[in-house]
Design a protein around this motif. Structure first.
Motif, PDB file in Angstrom:
ATOM      1  N   LYS A 132       0.859  -1.190   0.000  1.00 48.15           N
ATOM      2  CA  LYS A 132       0.000   0.000   0.000  1.00 48.15           C
ATOM      3  C   LYS A 132       0.889   1.232   0.000  1.00 48.15           C
ATOM      4  CE  LYS A 132      -3.415  -2.452   2.779  1.00 48.15           C
ATOM      5  NZ  LYS A 132      -4.031  -2.604   4.093  1.00 48.15           N
ATOM      6  N   PRO A 133       0.328   2.398  -0.310  1.00 48.87           N
ATOM      7  CA  PRO A 133       1.138   3.615  -0.175  1.00 48.87           C
ATOM      8  C   PRO A 133       1.673   3.712   1.255  1.00 48.87           C
ATOM      9  CG  PRO A 133      -0.933   4.095  -1.297  1.00 48.87           C
ATOM     10  CD  PRO A 133      -1.037   2.689  -0.794  1.00 48.87           C
ATOM     11  N   GLY A 134       2.958   3.929   1.385  1.00 48.74           N
ATOM     12  CA  GLY A 134       3.558   4.059   2.712  1.00 48.74           C
ATOM     13  C   GLY A 134       3.962   2.747   3.360  1.00 48.74           C
ATOM     14  N   SER A 135       3.834   1.616   2.651  1.00 46.67           N
ATOM     15  CA  SER A 135       4.270   0.332   3.218  1.00 46.67           C
ATOM     16  C   SER A 135       5.759   0.389   3.553  1.00 46.67           C
ATOM     17  CB  SER A 135       4.047  -0.809   2.211  1.00 46.67           C
ATOM     18  OG  SER A 135       2.692  -1.137   2.096  1.00 46.67           O
ATOM     19  N   PRO A 136       6.173  -0.103   4.736  1.00 51.07           N
ATOM     20  CA  PRO A 136       7.605  -0.148   5.041  1.00 51.07           C
ATOM     21  C   PRO A 136       8.308  -1.107   4.093  1.00 51.07           C
ATOM     22  CG  PRO A 136       6.279  -0.887   6.939  1.00 51.07           C
ATOM     23  CD  PRO A 136       5.340  -0.622   5.814  1.00 51.07           C
ATOM     24  N   MET A 137       9.424  -0.651   3.526  1.00 53.13           N
ATOM     25  CA  MET A 137      10.121  -1.428   2.503  1.00 53.13           C
ATOM     26  C   MET A 137      11.571  -1.675   2.925  1.00 53.13           C
ATOM     27  SD  MET A 137       7.677  -1.697   0.206  1.00 53.13           S
ATOM     28  CE  MET A 137       8.372  -2.078  -1.407  1.00 53.13           C
ATOM     29  N   ARG A 138      12.180  -2.667   2.277  1.00 53.72           N
ATOM     30  CA  ARG A 138      13.604  -2.971   2.480  1.00 53.72           C
ATOM     31  C   ARG A 138      14.160  -3.456   1.153  1.00 53.72           C
ATOM     32  NH1 ARG A 138      14.322  -8.526   2.494  1.00 53.72           N
ATOM     33  NH2 ARG A 138      16.325  -8.446   3.532  1.00 53.72           N
ATOM     34  N   LEU A 139      15.495  -3.448   1.028  1.00 53.42           N
ATOM     35  CA  LEU A 139      16.137  -4.003  -0.159  1.00 53.42           C
ATOM     36  C   LEU A 139      16.468  -5.466   0.104  1.00 53.42           C
ATOM     37  CD1 LEU A 139      18.613  -1.175  -1.284  1.00 53.42           C
ATOM     38  CD2 LEU A 139      16.363  -1.719  -2.217  1.00 53.42           C
ATOM     39  N   ASN A 140      16.121  -6.336  -0.852  1.00 53.04           N
ATOM     40  CA  ASN A 140      16.467  -7.751  -0.680  1.00 53.04           C
ATOM     41  C   ASN A 140      17.896  -8.007  -1.163  1.00 53.04           C
ATOM     42  OD1 ASN A 140      16.407  -8.090  -3.515  1.00 53.04           O
ATOM     43  ND2 ASN A 140      14.331  -8.880  -3.519  1.00 53.04           N
ATOM     44  N   SER A 141      18.295  -9.258  -1.201  1.00 56.52           N
ATOM     45  CA  SER A 141      19.689  -9.596  -1.541  1.00 56.52           C
ATOM     46  C   SER A 141      20.056  -9.249  -2.986  1.00 56.52           C
ATOM     47  CB  SER A 141      19.948 -11.088  -1.281  1.00 56.52           C
ATOM     48  OG  SER A 141      19.032 -11.884  -2.006  1.00 56.52           O
ATOM     49  N   TYR A 142      19.043  -8.994  -3.839  1.00 53.05           N
ATOM     50  CA  TYR A 142      19.296  -8.580  -5.224  1.00 53.05           C
ATOM     51  C   TYR A 142      19.241  -7.061  -5.386  1.00 53.05           C
ATOM     52  CZ  TYR A 142      18.626 -13.492  -6.397  1.00 53.05           C
ATOM     53  OH  TYR A 142      18.732 -14.864  -6.466  1.00 53.05           O
ATOM     54  N   GLY A 143      19.033  -6.349  -4.275  1.00 59.34           N
ATOM     55  CA  GLY A 143      18.930  -4.898  -4.343  1.00 59.34           C
ATOM     56  C   GLY A 143      17.577  -4.418  -4.833  1.00 59.34           C
ATOM     57  N   ILE A 144      16.560  -5.291  -4.768  1.00 57.47           N
ATOM     58  CA  ILE A 144      15.202  -4.942  -5.205  1.00 57.47           C
ATOM     59  C   ILE A 144      14.363  -4.623  -3.979  1.00 57.47           C
ATOM     60  CG2 ILE A 144      13.146  -5.782  -6.404  1.00 57.47           C
ATOM     61  CD1 ILE A 144      15.046  -7.705  -7.944  1.00 57.47           C
ATOM     62  N   SER A 145      13.604  -3.553  -4.059  1.00 59.41           N
ATOM     63  CA  SER A 145      12.765  -3.135  -2.950  1.00 59.41           C
ATOM     64  C   SER A 145      11.583  -4.093  -2.775  1.00 59.41           C
ATOM     65  CB  SER A 145      12.252  -1.713  -3.219  1.00 59.41           C
ATOM     66  OG  SER A 145      11.638  -1.183  -2.079  1.00 59.41           O
ATOM     67  N   GLU A 146      11.343  -4.500  -1.538  1.00 56.02           N
ATOM     68  CA  GLU A 146      10.220  -5.387  -1.227  1.00 56.02           C
ATOM     69  C   GLU A 146       9.653  -5.010   0.144  1.00 56.02           C
ATOM     70  OE1 GLU A 146      12.026  -9.305  -1.285  1.00 56.02           O
ATOM     71  OE2 GLU A 146      12.565  -9.166   0.820  1.00 56.02           O
ATOM     72  N   PRO A 147       8.380  -5.351   0.402  1.00 55.28           N
ATOM     73  CA  PRO A 147       7.808  -5.050   1.717  1.00 55.28           C
ATOM     74  C   PRO A 147       8.592  -5.745   2.829  1.00 55.28           C
ATOM     75  CG  PRO A 147       6.068  -5.615   0.164  1.00 55.28           C
ATOM     76  CD  PRO A 147       7.378  -5.930  -0.508  1.00 55.28           C
ATOM     77  N   LYS A 148       8.704  -5.069   3.966  1.00 56.24           N
ATOM     78  CA  LYS A 148       9.399  -5.650   5.116  1.00 56.24           C
ATOM     79  C   LYS A 148       8.591  -6.814   5.670  1.00 56.24           C
ATOM     80  CE  LYS A 148      12.176  -1.888   6.975  1.00 56.24           C
ATOM     81  NZ  LYS A 148      12.362  -0.962   8.107  1.00 56.24           N
ATOM     82  N   LEU A 149       9.320  -7.841   6.125  1.00 54.74           N
ATOM     83  CA  LEU A 149       8.677  -9.004   6.741  1.00 54.74           C
ATOM     84  C   LEU A 149       8.338  -8.668   8.190  1.00 54.74           C
ATOM     85  CD1 LEU A 149      10.913 -11.875   5.368  1.00 54.74           C
ATOM     86  CD2 LEU A 149       8.468 -11.633   4.990  1.00 54.74           C
TER      87      LEU A 149
END
Length: 198
Positions: free
Chosen positions: A92-109
């Motif tokens: 959703k807009p404003g979802s907390p995100m992180r970079l995975n091991s490939y440097g791709i942004s994904e939602p935080k677990l």
């Protein structure tokens, strides 16, 4: 064959990365316009997309459209335990995100509920190359094929409709298939939609 697939990956990835920011934006908007009128898109409530990387065609205009239409949007997340598999988390807009091991942004677990792949209605997935018979060449990690392998079982769960997204320049004459390749229902580019029976 592995060598030829590697060479093709490198070639197509170079071509899509060579697209200008203006071309990328135009392709993304054209893709969104093509998809928004499709009945299977209009009817889907739970839709997984991806954030673009490495010159992939961007589904970001489509993500914004999904939000406007009140659809639930999910993004793939690298599974923390099962190698080469994906989870799908709400986005959703404003979802907390992180970079995975490939440097791709994904939602935080976080304590976010994980949605099983079979429970989604529609998956838009990236690819490196495709042909007009519905064969797809991915990045080589097998994440989507392993995650959706249940669709290959004769009595398996039907699950979501899988649609590949690409620039038209990623189309090639013919791709070989492997036994583990999960078939796509269609591939959409800025120039058109290819439908397959699967």
């Amino acid at each position: 064959m592995a060598d030829s697939r590697k060479v093709l990956r490198q070639q197509i990835r170079r071509q899509r990365r060579a697209l200008s920011a203006t071309e990328q934006k135009r392709h993304a908007n054209q893709l969104c316009r093509r998809l928004k009128h499709q009945l299977w898109f209009r009817c889907a409530r739970n839709i997984a997309l991806y954030l673009p990387n490495d010159g992939e065609i961007s589904p970001e205009p489509l993500i914004r459209l999904c939000w406007q239409l009140g659809k639930a949007v999910y993004l793939p997340v690298l599974h923390p335990i099962h190698h080469n598999r994906l989870w799908f988390l709400p986005y959703k807009p404003g979802s907390p995100m992180r970079l995975n091991s490939y440097g791709i942004s994904e939602p935080k677990l976080l304590r976010t509920p994980k949605t099983p792949a079979w429970a989604l209605d529609l998956i838009f997935l990236p690819l490196v190359a495709f042909d007009t018979r519905g064969r797809r060449l991915g990045m080589g990690g097998g994440y989507y094929d392993r995650t959706f392998s249940f669709k290959l079982q004769s009595k398996g769960i039907r699950g979501p409709k899988l649609i590949g997204l690409a620039h038209e320049l990623q189309k090639v004459d013919c791709l070989a298939t492997e036994s583990w390749d999960v078939p796509l229902a269609g591939i959409a580019t800025e120039a058109g939609i290819y439908r397959f029976s699967c």
